[in-house]
Design a protein around this motif. Structure first.
Motif, PDB file in Angstrom:
ATOM      1  N   TRP A  75       0.831  -1.215   0.000  1.00 47.23           N
ATOM      2  CA  TRP A  75       0.000   0.000   0.000  1.00 47.23           C
ATOM      3  C   TRP A  75       0.861   1.258   0.000  1.00 47.23           C
ATOM      4  N   LEU A  76       1.936   1.234   0.757  1.00 43.79           N
ATOM      5  CA  LEU A  76       2.834   2.392   0.757  1.00 43.79           C
ATOM      6  C   LEU A  76       3.486   2.589  -0.603  1.00 43.79           C
ATOM      7  N   ALA A  95       3.062   5.807  -2.953  1.00 39.84           N
ATOM      8  CA  ALA A  95       4.248   6.508  -3.447  1.00 39.84           C
ATOM      9  C   ALA A  95       4.214   6.644  -4.971  1.00 39.84           C
TER      10      ALA A  95
END
Length: 392
Positions: free
Chosen positions: A32-33, A37
């Motif tokens: 998810w990060l 990003a």
């Protein structure tokens, strides 16, 4: 006893093959990060990434033709320049033909805004009650006759008519100010747009000339790619299928614009060629583009025919032509292999419209097709591929 050992052994091997819950949750958080990003990078680096992505799609489209010329011993530099000239020449000629009518309609936008404002004001006055002021006059003449100073205050609203009549210059001033702001913004963005367009042309040229050799070296040198032949065939298949898709859709949209322009020309609509080119370009964005085209044709009809039912006739004609194209011609020509679920497609269009604006909406569908083809050939994310092309 042996069965018990076999079952326990299977349980231990099954547990050993799975990741612990903590590792799975941390992996999902990292995914998810990484996605956030990527969205952040795509949004804030669009000035850099936009010409690169568009040039890559355009190079994928023209690469099979350059490879075909290469088989006849035509240098890649010459074939790339020839293809860009052959594509850019008609577009340049068409742009010069449409520059004058487009400038004329841009200048008429303040007139259209003022006309629509007047029509809305007249419509509001027709809806307002006409007999309401009568009781106020009788009350003032009967009950407030003793207080003469009220009568002097009553004379104060008399300039309201003057203010109403003077509202038109203020409205026109605001419209002109808004038009000037739009023109200033457009002029301020012109250098950046020209720089992106020049970057796009240079990148397409270099990708067509030097891209295949760089890709071959990349496949040969990279140790992670074990099956070199399969990787080369993957790129060729994606190029071939993407070129077929974009060329087919471009031909369909060109025919849609030509038919729309021809019918509008027979109807006597002003600048029918401009509207045909507009609806052909907007049709690259499914669902969203035709709606915008119908709204623009409604405004053009109001300017030419006035606020009447006849002003909706150009938009109605385009709606019928687009309905035949979208429901019968495009599904028949493209078939089921290029099928995209409407809801997934709409969410994808909204995402890329938010990221990169109008250009993002126009390249969203070819980009989705390219990603789907690559994922299908590499057998990556098979569940997402099935979701994208799920039947209605």
């Amino acid at each position: 006893m042996s069965d018990h050992c076999e079952i326990s052994g299977q349980g231990e091997s099954g547990q050993s093959g799975e990741l612990p819950r903590g590792d799975q949750s941390s992996r999902q958080v990292l995914i998810w990060l990484l996605a956030l990003a990527c969205l952040y990078t795509l949004y804030f680096a669009k000035t850099l990434l936009l010409p690169v992505v568009v040039a890559a799609l355009f190079a994928l489209l023209l690469s099979p033709l350059v490879a075909l010329f290469k088989r006849f011993h035509v240098p890649r530099t010459f074939s790339a320049l020839l293809l860009l000239t052959a594509i850019g020449g008609p577009f340049t000629l068409l742009g010069t033909q449409l520059a004058e009518p487009a400038e004329k309609w841009v200048k008429r936008l303040p007139e259209l805004s003022a006309q629509l404002s007047q029509e809305l004001d007249a419509f509001g006055r027709r809806l307002a009650p006409t007999q309401a002021p009568a009781p106020q006059e009788t009350e003032e003449s009967d009950g407030l006759r003793l207080f003469g100073w009220f009568r002097e205050e009553k004379a104060a609203p008399a300039p309201a008519s003057a203010s109403a009549s003077g509202n038109d210059p203020a409205l026109s001033d605001r419209v002109m100010q808004g038009g000037m702001e739009v023109m200033v913004k457009a002029l301020g963005a012109t250098p950046a747009v020209l720089a992106q367009f020049f970057t796009f042309l240079v990148l397409v040229l270099f990708m067509l000339i030097f891209g295949p050799s760089l890709y071959s070296t990349f496949i040969r040198v990279l140790p992670q790619v074990r099956d070199k032949h399969a990787a080369t065939e993957l790129l060729e298949q994606v190029q071939r299928e993407l070129s077929r898709y974009i060329l087919t859709v471009s031909l369909i949209n060109t025919l849609l614009g030509a038919v729309t322009a021809g019918v509008l020309m027979l109807m006597g609509v002003e600048d029918a060629l401009l509207w045909g080119v507009m609806v052909g370009l907007l049709n690259f964005a499914p669902y969203v583009g035709p709606v915008i085209g119908m709204l623009v044709l409604c405004l053009a009809g109001v300017l030419q025919y006035g606020p009447s039912l006849g002003a909706l006739l150009p938009a109605l004609v385009f709606f019928c032509i687009n309905l035949v194209e979208a429901q019968f011609i495009t599904p028949t020509v493209l078939g089921q292999r290029m099928r995209l679920h409407p809801l997934v497609l709409m969410l994808w269009l909204i995402l890329w419209g938010w990221l990169w604006g109008v250009v993002g909406v126009l390249i969203a569908v070819p980009l989705l097709v390219c990603l789907k083809l690559a994922a299908d050939r590499l057998n990556l994310l098979p569940h997402w591929v099935k979701l994208i092309e799920s039947p209605i």
